[in-house]
Design an enzyme around this catalytic site. Structure first.
Site, short mmCIF file in Angstrom:
data_model
loop_
_atom_site.label_atom_id
_atom_site.label_comp_id
_atom_site.label_asym_id
_atom_site.label_seq_id
_atom_site.Cartn_x
_atom_site.Cartn_y
_atom_site.Cartn_z
NE ARG A 101 -4.36 -1.55 1.81
CZ ARG A 101 -5.31 -1.83 2.70
NH1 ARG A 101 -5.14 -1.52 3.98
NH2 ARG A 101 -6.44 -2.38 2.32
CE LYS B 122 -19.87 -17.77 8.59
NZ LYS B 122 -20.15 -16.93 9.75
N GLY C 166 -8.40 -9.12 0.82
CA GLY C 166 -7.24 -9.48 1.64
C GLY C 166 -6.80 -10.92 1.45
N GLY D 260 -12.40 -4.62 1.64
CA GLY D 260 -13.83 -4.29 1.71
C GLY D 260 -14.30 -3.41 0.56
#
Ligand code: 3PG
Ligand code: MG
Length: 396
Positions: free
Chosen positions: A36, A197, A354, A377
């Site tokens: 980053r 999930k 991630g 996200g």
């Protein structure tokens, strides 16, 4: 694209407040992945070149509005200096007299880093007064933090309305890559969606079905889809209560002309453990006492074929329990296939999230992908078709 870039701004002699995401992993004071930081270098360099004075605004971790020394950005100064090849000064608050003085006295060629914006509880409330305090430090606002753009915070949203605002180089690159993969992509387009999930990725699946030609589902999520098809998955991780929802997704895909690709063979073991004794079976043959930990070789061959027929690939989430050897095999093999097709110019490949980036790095495939997002996200929310507040604020 409806926003300005650094090229549209007069930067000479100006104090440029740059929102960056330097939320990097640190172990014992050492930055373990500086990606980053490396990715914000073009903006900082271009601002310096244009005679501007970069003042970096950033969060670090989730201090919850308290000053926490282990989450001070001061510890990143040496890493930033090495990356920029420039002197980096530090102000112990992101607003107030000390920061204002430091911003005024900043010399050409120097960079100023402000302390963690989240030491103020107001930051995550998108507080206008805090944003006004930050805005006093600069003449121009540049948002280069795509990976924090899903947050409507003072330093990402409110402030963009107080100063002439533009997108930084990394923000531009991220948006361009995503736009190329899902906005107006070369077809066929394939999406790989994996992870544990279904419940956390329902909106994503719903949006992708309308946009992509092939949707490859992997990881624990795939088990829930197998359950929806009436398959016994033994002790596998699966959200059995989501089976009707998964069935709806399958039905919707059929009417939208999106082919959903589920594993046809599976790697099963009795324990969730590295190197647990395992076997390859047809997808509908999981023994009652076993769990599915990876997709099998036939599935990988089918996925590779689909990649070979595709022009564009967007990838979020591993295909199996990639953190446990050898259950990273399907993820690695498919990633290497995507990398090879990209290298030979046959595929545009974009990945983010991630876990995904960790898995692609581990497989050695990441550096051959067309674009690896720095976002977790924010990448997911963009793929879900959501408006990112930090991006929308630049469009006003
Ligand atoms: C990230 O690491 O995903 C970004 O820096 C955003 O951090 P957050 O999830 O704490 O808002
Ligand atoms: Mg996050």
């Amino acid at each position: 694209m409806g926003w300005k870039t650094l090229d549209d701004m007069d930067l000479n002699g100006k104090r440029v407040l740059v929102r960056v995401d330097i939320n990097v992993p640190i172990v014992d004071g050492v930055v373990t992945d500086a990606t980053r930081i490396e990715r914000i270098v073009p903006s900082v360099r271009d601002i310096l070149k244009a005679g501007g004075r970069p003042i970096l605004l950033a969060h670090f971790g989730r201090p919850g509005g308290e000053r926490r020394e282990n989450l001070s950005l001061k510890q990143l100064v040496p890493t930033l200096e090495a990356a920029f090849g420039a002197k980096v000064l530090f102000a112990a608050d992101c607003v107030g007299t000390e920061a204002e003085l430091a911003a005024q006295e900043l010399k050409p060629g120097q960079v100023l880093l402000l302390e963690n914006t989240r030491f103020h509880a107001a930051e995550t409330k998108n507080d206008a007064d805090l944003a006004a305090g930050m805005a006093r430090l600069g003449d121009v606002y540049c948002n280069d933090a795509f990976s924090a753009a899903h947050r409507a915070h003072s330093s990402t949203e409110a402030i963009a309305r107080l100063l002439p605002a533009c997108a930084g180089r990394l923000m531009q690159a991220e948006l361009q890559a995503l736009e190329g993969a899902l906005g107006a992509p070369k077809r066929p387009v394939t999406a790989v969606v994996g992870g544990a999930k279904v419940s956390t990725k329902l909106e994503l699946l719903g949006n992708l079905i309308d946009k992509v030609d092939y949707l490859v589902i992997g990881g624990g999520m795939a088990n829930t889809f197998l359950v929806a098809k009436g398959v016994n998955v033994g002790k596998s991780l699966a959200e059995r209560e989501m089976k009707d929802t998964a069935a709806d997704v399958l039905a919707k895909a059929e009417t939208s002309g999106c082919t959903i690709v589920l594993p046809t063979d599976i790697v099963v073991a009795e324990k969730f453990e590295a190197n647990a004794p395992h076997q390859v079976l047809p997808a509908d043959q999981c023994p009652d006492d076993s769990m599915i930990l990876d997709a099998g070789p036939d599935s990988v061959a089918a996925i590779s074929d689909i990649f070979a027929q595709s022009q564009t690939l967007i990838w979020n989430g591993p295909l199996g329990a990639f953190e446990l050897e050898p259950f990273d095999a399907a993820t690695n093999a498919a990633a290497l296939k995507a990398a090879a097709l990209t290298r030979s110019g046959q595929l545009i490949s974009v990945a983010g999230g991630g876990d995904t980036v960790a898995a692609l790095n581990a497989s050695g495939a990441a550096h051959d992908f067309s674009y690896i997002s720095t976002a977790g996200g924010a990448f997911l929310e963009w793929m879900e078709g959501k408006t990112l507040p930090g991006v929308a604020a630049l469009e006003k």
